[in-house]
Design an enzyme around this catalytic site. Sequence first.
Site, PDB file in Angstrom:
ATOM      1  N   CYS A   1      -8.421   9.634  13.053  1.00  0.00           N
ATOM      2  CA  CYS A   1      -8.267   9.349  14.501  1.00  0.00           C
ATOM      3  C   CYS A   1      -7.896   7.893  14.764  1.00  0.00           C
ATOM      4  CB  CYS A   1      -9.566   9.710  15.238  1.00  0.00           C
ATOM      5  SG  CYS A   1     -10.942   8.557  14.931  1.00  0.00           S
TER       6      CYS A   1
ATOM      7  N   TYR B   1     -11.013  -1.341  -3.121  1.00  0.00           N
ATOM      8  CA  TYR B   1     -10.940  -2.232  -1.946  1.00  0.00           C
ATOM      9  C   TYR B   1     -12.287  -2.927  -1.673  1.00  0.00           C
ATOM     10  CZ  TYR B   1      -6.145  -1.393  -0.761  1.00  0.00           C
ATOM     11  OH  TYR B   1      -4.770  -1.392  -0.812  1.00  0.00           O
TER      12      TYR B   1
ATOM     13  N   HIS C   1       0.392  -7.778   6.223  1.00  0.00           N
ATOM     14  CA  HIS C   1      -0.067  -6.606   5.473  1.00  0.00           C
ATOM     15  C   HIS C   1      -1.511  -6.240   5.803  1.00  0.00           C
ATOM     16  CE1 HIS C   1       3.239  -7.788   2.396  1.00  0.00           C
ATOM     17  NE2 HIS C   1       3.737  -7.070   3.380  1.00  0.00           N
TER      18      HIS C   1
ATOM     19  N   GLY D   1       3.452 -19.496  -2.846  1.00  0.00           N
ATOM     20  CA  GLY D   1       2.771 -18.509  -3.678  1.00  0.00           C
ATOM     21  C   GLY D   1       3.191 -17.082  -3.438  1.00  0.00           C
ATOM     22  N   THR D   2       4.503 -16.849  -3.345  1.00  0.00           N
ATOM     23  CA  THR D   2       4.941 -15.461  -3.225  1.00  0.00           C
ATOM     24  C   THR D   2       6.092 -15.199  -4.181  1.00  0.00           C
ATOM     25  OG1 THR D   2       5.767 -13.728  -1.739  1.00  0.00           O
ATOM     26  CG2 THR D   2       6.486 -15.985  -1.276  1.00  0.00           C
TER      27      THR D   2
ATOM     28  N   CYS E   1     -15.919   9.015   9.549  1.00  0.00           N
ATOM     29  CA  CYS E   1     -15.720   8.371  10.859  1.00  0.00           C
ATOM     30  C   CYS E   1     -16.812   8.807  11.835  1.00  0.00           C
ATOM     31  CB  CYS E   1     -14.346   8.770  11.410  1.00  0.00           C
ATOM     32  SG  CYS E   1     -14.039   8.150  13.068  1.00  0.00           S
TER      33      CYS E   1
ATOM     34  N   ASN F   1      -1.086 -12.003   2.745  1.00  0.00           N
ATOM     35  CA  ASN F   1      -2.381 -11.783   2.116  1.00  0.00           C
ATOM     36  C   ASN F   1      -3.332 -11.019   3.031  1.00  0.00           C
ATOM     37  OD1 ASN F   1      -1.294 -13.163   0.012  1.00  0.00           O
ATOM     38  ND2 ASN F   1      -2.295 -15.100   0.486  1.00  0.00           N
TER      39      ASN F   1
HETATM   40  C1  BV8 Z   1       7.852  -0.421   4.139  1.00  0.00           C
HETATM   41  C2  BV8 Z   1      -1.548  -4.808   1.326  1.00  0.00           C
HETATM   42  C3  BV8 Z   1       9.151   1.070   5.299  1.00  0.00           C
HETATM   43  C4  BV8 Z   1      -2.232  -3.831   0.429  1.00  0.00           C
HETATM   44  C5  BV8 Z   1       0.687  -5.114   0.390  1.00  0.00           C
HETATM   45  C6  BV8 Z   1       9.754   3.230  -1.742  1.00  0.00           C
HETATM   46  C7  BV8 Z   1       9.085   3.860  -0.709  1.00  0.00           C
HETATM   47  C8  BV8 Z   1       8.676   3.169   0.424  1.00  0.00           C
HETATM   48  C9  BV8 Z   1       8.905   1.816   0.510  1.00  0.00           C
HETATM   49  C10 BV8 Z   1       9.546   1.205  -0.549  1.00  0.00           C
HETATM   50  C11 BV8 Z   1       9.990   1.883  -1.656  1.00  0.00           C
HETATM   51  N1  BV8 Z   1      10.589   0.992  -2.489  1.00  0.00           N
HETATM   52  C12 BV8 Z   1      10.544  -0.228  -1.947  1.00  0.00           C
HETATM   53  C13 BV8 Z   1       9.917  -0.122  -0.782  1.00  0.00           C
HETATM   54  C14 BV8 Z   1       9.604  -1.150   0.109  1.00  0.00           C
HETATM   55  C15 BV8 Z   1       8.226  -1.670  -0.291  1.00  0.00           C
HETATM   56  C16 BV8 Z   1       8.474  -2.790  -1.280  1.00  0.00           C
HETATM   57  O1  BV8 Z   1       8.899  -3.838  -0.890  1.00  0.00           O
HETATM   58  N2  BV8 Z   1       8.217  -2.526  -2.568  1.00  0.00           N
HETATM   59  C17 BV8 Z   1       8.475  -3.560  -3.554  1.00  0.00           C
HETATM   60  C18 BV8 Z   1       7.340  -3.631  -4.542  1.00  0.00           C
HETATM   61  C19 BV8 Z   1       9.815  -3.250  -4.215  1.00  0.00           C
HETATM   62  N3  BV8 Z   1       7.624  -2.143   0.913  1.00  0.00           N
HETATM   63  C20 BV8 Z   1       6.839  -1.330   1.602  1.00  0.00           C
HETATM   64  O2  BV8 Z   1       6.493  -0.233   1.255  1.00  0.00           O
HETATM   65  C21 BV8 Z   1       6.404  -1.890   2.941  1.00  0.00           C
HETATM   66  N4  BV8 Z   1       6.634  -0.897   3.950  1.00  0.00           N
HETATM   67  O3  BV8 Z   1       8.841  -0.766   3.551  1.00  0.00           O
HETATM   68  O4  BV8 Z   1       7.859   0.552   5.049  1.00  0.00           O
HETATM   69  C22 BV8 Z   1       9.026   2.374   5.868  1.00  0.00           C
HETATM   70  C23 BV8 Z   1      10.113   2.829   6.545  1.00  0.00           C
HETATM   71  C24 BV8 Z   1      10.046   4.048   7.088  1.00  0.00           C
HETATM   72  C25 BV8 Z   1       8.896   4.820   6.973  1.00  0.00           C
HETATM   73  C26 BV8 Z   1       7.799   4.340   6.287  1.00  0.00           C
HETATM   74  C27 BV8 Z   1       7.857   3.117   5.727  1.00  0.00           C
HETATM   75  C28 BV8 Z   1       4.940  -2.213   2.940  1.00  0.00           C
HETATM   76  C29 BV8 Z   1       4.659  -3.260   1.888  1.00  0.00           C
HETATM   77  C30 BV8 Z   1       3.226  -3.749   2.049  1.00  0.00           C
HETATM   78  C31 BV8 Z   1       2.440  -3.455   0.805  1.00  0.00           C
HETATM   79  N5  BV8 Z   1       1.085  -3.994   0.926  1.00  0.00           N
HETATM   80  N6  BV8 Z   1      -0.559  -5.573   0.562  1.00  0.00           N
HETATM   81  C32 BV8 Z   1      -3.151  -4.499  -0.552  1.00  0.00           C
HETATM   82  O5  BV8 Z   1      -3.149  -5.748  -0.652  1.00  0.00           O
HETATM   83  O6  BV8 Z   1      -3.883  -3.769  -1.228  1.00  0.00           O
HETATM   84  S1  BV8 Z   1       1.785  -6.035  -0.456  1.00  0.00           S
HETATM   85  C33 BV8 Z   1       1.045  -6.991  -1.639  1.00  0.00           C
HETATM   86  O7  BV8 Z   1       2.124  -7.654  -2.303  1.00  0.00           O
HETATM   87  C34 BV8 Z   1       0.154  -8.138  -1.173  1.00  0.00           C
HETATM   88  O8  BV8 Z   1       0.011  -8.221   0.222  1.00  0.00           O
HETATM   89  C35 BV8 Z   1       0.904  -9.369  -1.677  1.00  0.00           C
HETATM   90  O9  BV8 Z   1       0.740 -10.491  -0.883  1.00  0.00           O
HETATM   91  C36 BV8 Z   1       2.265  -8.852  -1.561  1.00  0.00           C
HETATM   92  C37 BV8 Z   1       3.426  -9.593  -2.066  1.00  0.00           C
HETATM   93  O10 BV8 Z   1       3.188 -10.035  -3.300  1.00  0.00           O
HETATM   94  P1  BV8 Z   1       2.982 -11.652  -3.440  1.00  0.00           P
HETATM   95  O11 BV8 Z   1       2.125 -12.107  -2.326  1.00  0.00           O
HETATM   96  O12 BV8 Z   1       4.300 -12.275  -3.605  1.00  0.00           O
HETATM   97  O13 BV8 Z   1       2.130 -11.691  -4.709  1.00  0.00           O
HETATM   98  P2  BV8 Z   1       2.667 -11.523  -6.173  1.00  0.00           P
HETATM   99  O14 BV8 Z   1       1.505 -11.196  -7.014  1.00  0.00           O
HETATM  100  O15 BV8 Z   1       3.879 -10.664  -6.165  1.00  0.00           O
HETATM  101  O16 BV8 Z   1       3.182 -12.993  -6.554  1.00  0.00           O
HETATM  102  C38 BV8 Z   1       2.262 -14.055  -6.627  1.00  0.00           C
HETATM  103  C39 BV8 Z   1       3.083 -15.315  -6.650  1.00  0.00           C
HETATM  104  O17 BV8 Z   1       2.176 -16.420  -6.641  1.00  0.00           O
HETATM  105  C40 BV8 Z   1       3.943 -15.463  -7.899  1.00  0.00           C
HETATM  106  O18 BV8 Z   1       5.233 -15.895  -7.526  1.00  0.00           O
HETATM  107  C41 BV8 Z   1       3.228 -16.563  -8.691  1.00  0.00           C
HETATM  108  O19 BV8 Z   1       4.145 -17.363  -9.416  1.00  0.00           O
HETATM  109  C42 BV8 Z   1       2.597 -17.359  -7.605  1.00  0.00           C
HETATM  110  N7  BV8 Z   1       1.408 -18.113  -7.999  1.00  0.00           N
HETATM  111  C43 BV8 Z   1       0.520 -17.825  -8.985  1.00  0.00           C
HETATM  112  N8  BV8 Z   1      -0.455 -18.758  -9.008  1.00  0.00           N
HETATM  113  C44 BV8 Z   1      -0.170 -19.642  -7.996  1.00  0.00           C
HETATM  114  C45 BV8 Z   1       1.006 -19.225  -7.357  1.00  0.00           C
HETATM  115  N9  BV8 Z   1       1.553 -19.897  -6.334  1.00  0.00           N
HETATM  116  C46 BV8 Z   1       0.920 -21.012  -5.916  1.00  0.00           C
HETATM  117  N10 BV8 Z   1      -0.225 -21.466  -6.467  1.00  0.00           N
HETATM  118  C47 BV8 Z   1      -0.789 -20.818  -7.512  1.00  0.00           C
HETATM  119  N11 BV8 Z   1      -1.919 -21.279  -8.075  1.00  0.00           N
END
Ligand code: BV8
Length: 258
Positions: free
Chosen positions: A137, A75, A126, A200-201, A159, A109
């Site tokens: 805490c 990080y 996020h 971009g997602t 902390c 982001n």
């Molecule tokens: C939740 C912060 C519920 C951290 C991020 C099992 C257990 C628990 C949960 C789950 C599980 N299975 C599934 C889930 C749900 C899970 C999830 O969705 N998983 C996915 C992978 C299947 N979600 C969660 O866990 C969320 N919480 O569900 O809690 C819960 C209920 C009860 C009790 C407890 C919990 C929390 C999800 C948050 C994760 N944290 N970020 C960090 O950054 O270190 S997410 C992370 O992915 C980033 O924030 C990022 O933004 C995000 C999404 O990805 P994208 O932004 O889309 O980025 P990606 O790389 O995927 O794609 C890039 C895109 O850009 C592409 O399309 C590409 O073509 C395009 N691109 C490339 N170049 C360009 C461009 N576009 C434009 N211009 C360019 N030049």
Amino acid sequence: MSDKNEWGDLPTALSQLLNRRFEHIVVFSGAGMSADSGIPTFRSGSNGLWGEFDPQQLATPDAWQRDKETVWGWYEWRRGHVMAATPNPGHVAVARLQREFGAQVVTQNVDDLHERAGVQGALHLHGSLFAARCDRCGARATLNAPPPEAQRRLAPTTCAVCGKGSIRPGVVWFGEQLDDEVVNAAAQRIADCDLLLIVGTSGVVYPAAGMVRLAPEDAVIVEINPQPGDVAARVDFRWQTTAAAGLPAVAARLAARH
Ligand code: BV8
């Protein structure tokens, strides 16, 4: 087909779709928004010294419990990388959309490039690399400058409030709940929009990705992404271009209309 005009090579069909006054523009951004600033995206970027890890493995409470130093090193490297980066023309165009048309931002982001381009009030679903808190805490912590060189393992600080917990990144990890207030505010913004720009997602991370479904039936929805994502919403126009190229053209087109 595209109009060669002051708004770049905006496709004609998109130019026509944008040929009206919009009162509530929302930009919903993902990691691709910052790709043109050299920030690796979540699913396809390089992961530096942590190349052997899938970011989704590191961005979890388990990874933190298992190996705080590797996670904290990652990080702090990312935070330093963002600090050394600059907002790209896409970020600048979003700030123009806010300045000239009151556009609002909802982002997945954790970087601060929207803010550094001048956007105010962006909702970070996020969290942020620039927020930090005690993992025991919950006390907020201020962060010093990250190390100048990437440290594969870096001990988090203890902390200063409870004296027992470790300072963790202020981001939402996989398996963690998003902040209700942020989610509700973001949902309201999208539900009120008349133009939704999804930029971009890959649309794979929920519940964030599902929020685009809240856009009203009569809202115009445009996706800007070189590879169209899996966005959950009906999309009126998918523009296969980058944020840095597409958003300035959209802003210029809207300015020509207003
Ligand atoms: C939740 C912060 C519920 C951290 C991020 C099992 C257990 C628990 C949960 C789950 C599980 N299975 C599934 C889930 C749900 C899970 C999830 O969705 N998983 C996915 C992978 C299947 N979600 C969660 O866990 C969320 N919480 O569900 O809690 C819960 C209920 C009860 C009790 C407890 C919990 C929390 C999800 C948050 C994760 N944290 N970020 C960090 O950054 O270190 S997410 C992370 O992915 C980033 O924030 C990022 O933004 C995000 C999404 O990805 P994208 O932004 O889309 O980025 P990606 O790389 O995927 O794609 C890039 C895109 O850009 C592409 O399309 C590409 O073509 C395009 N691109 C490339 N170049 C360009 C461009 N576009 C434009 N211009 C360019 N030049």
